[in-house]
Design an enzyme around this catalytic site. Sequence first.
Site, PDB file in Angstrom:
ATOM      1  N   HIS A   9      -5.683  14.404  -8.958  1.00 54.96           N
ATOM      2  CA  HIS A   9      -5.814  12.978  -9.300  1.00 54.96           C
ATOM      3  C   HIS A   9      -5.014  12.605 -10.544  1.00 54.96           C
ATOM      4  CE1 HIS A   9      -8.798  11.796  -6.304  1.00 54.96           C
ATOM      5  NE2 HIS A   9      -9.321  13.013  -6.446  1.00 54.96           N
ATOM      6  N   ASP A  45      -2.753   9.388 -10.565  1.00 52.30           N
ATOM      7  CA  ASP A  45      -2.846   8.314 -11.558  1.00 52.30           C
ATOM      8  C   ASP A  45      -1.465   7.995 -12.140  1.00 52.30           C
ATOM      9  OD1 ASP A  45      -5.540   8.198 -11.148  1.00 52.30           O
ATOM     10  OD2 ASP A  45      -6.096   9.246 -12.994  1.00 52.30           O
ATOM     11  N   ASN A  63      -2.941  13.005  -3.865  1.00 52.34           N
ATOM     12  CA  ASN A  63      -4.130  13.455  -4.596  1.00 52.34           C
ATOM     13  C   ASN A  63      -4.586  14.835  -4.124  1.00 52.34           C
ATOM     14  OD1 ASN A  63      -4.536  11.304  -6.388  1.00 52.34           O
ATOM     15  ND2 ASN A  63      -5.571  10.083  -4.822  1.00 52.34           N
ATOM     16  N   GLU A  78      -4.836   2.620  -3.892  1.00 54.21           N
ATOM     17  CA  GLU A  78      -3.374   2.528  -3.914  1.00 54.21           C
ATOM     18  C   GLU A  78      -2.871   1.208  -3.361  1.00 54.21           C
ATOM     19  OE1 GLU A  78      -4.429   4.810  -0.081  1.00 54.21           O
ATOM     20  OE2 GLU A  78      -5.273   4.422  -2.062  1.00 54.21           O
ATOM     21  N   ASP A 121       0.850  -1.174   0.000  1.00 48.04           N
ATOM     22  CA  ASP A 121       0.000   0.000   0.000  1.00 48.04           C
ATOM     23  C   ASP A 121       0.892   1.232   0.000  1.00 48.04           C
ATOM     24  OD1 ASP A 121      -3.029   0.827   0.684  1.00 48.04           O
ATOM     25  OD2 ASP A 121      -1.659   2.207   1.687  1.00 48.04           O
TER      26      ASP A 121
END
Length: 347
Positions: free
Chosen positions: A239, A243, A234, A269, A226
């Site tokens: 975002h 990404d 973010n 994530e 993670d």
Amino acid sequence: MRPTLEVLDPLIPARRRLAVRLLLLGSVLTALAYWASSQVGLDPVDRHLLPILATGFLMGGLLHYRPGTAPWLLPLVHGLLALYLLASLAYQLLLKPNPLGLSPAAYWVPFVYFSAFLFFPARRALSLARLYLLLLFLLAVLGALRGHFQPAHLNALAQFLGANLAYTALLYLLTSLREGYQEVQAEAHTDFLTGLYNRRYLDLLLPQELARAKRYGRPLSLVLLDLDGFKAVNDLHGHEVGDRVLQALAQRLEPHLRRSDRAVRLGGEEFALLLPETPLRQALRLAERLRRAVEAMAVPPVARITASFGVAEARPTDTPLTLLRRADEAMYRAKRKGKNRVEAAPK
């Protein structure tokens, strides 16, 4: 990276089972054909090839009891069947025409197309069917040039070639349908952002890999990772940058994995790595290499990217849920201990 067809196409194992069982039946039918033909006189093709074909069918059928021991055998059996039919037709069309048009060997022709579809990948099966059809036309042309054909032969041959065209068209249709099905299935099990497998695919694959590991007593490990502080990425950068971080992570994972390993984006994530034939110690080494690789990533304007890892080796009593839970607990233990580290679940 695309999901493996073994998982997504349930017809693959079904085709294998059907193939080997039909081969056992084929060995009986071939032996019966040899006996029946011997009562009226065997031609040279039947005399030499039918016993070989019956033996090949029998050996191929025995794969039902020991699958995977001789992957070359099923293609060999298909080749023997095609050889027998072509040789039989060549004998009739070029050397000794049958007074009735075509001998009973022509009834075996559908098996060539059917076995191609059962034994080979779809595109190869279609290529073999086209090659076989071309050879049949070539034999018919050579027979016509030799002047062997009477009206009965022409009638039988026209119907025979028409049936072969229909078989080839049917095989093409089945191939197109199956490829379309597999493409849709692959898209349904692929994460659109990273190109990795998705959670739905892991839910299909994990029970199979666990069952295989238990059956053969082989190691299987699961790694969960993670990204640390991904929400802040973010929030601070948007975002689109988030990404790009996820895509960069997916690209970093793949060079470290073997062809048998599976990288999965579980969501957000969080990612999973399913590692067949991998004991805990080896999985921990891989996780540590990946931790350093993630730490070295550069995705401007993000200053630093790290991830926390949890590693679990499957126990004989594990279910998919318990294996995931143990890896997840190890990952959150890594978070609590300061992040950017690897933790192992108890064996």
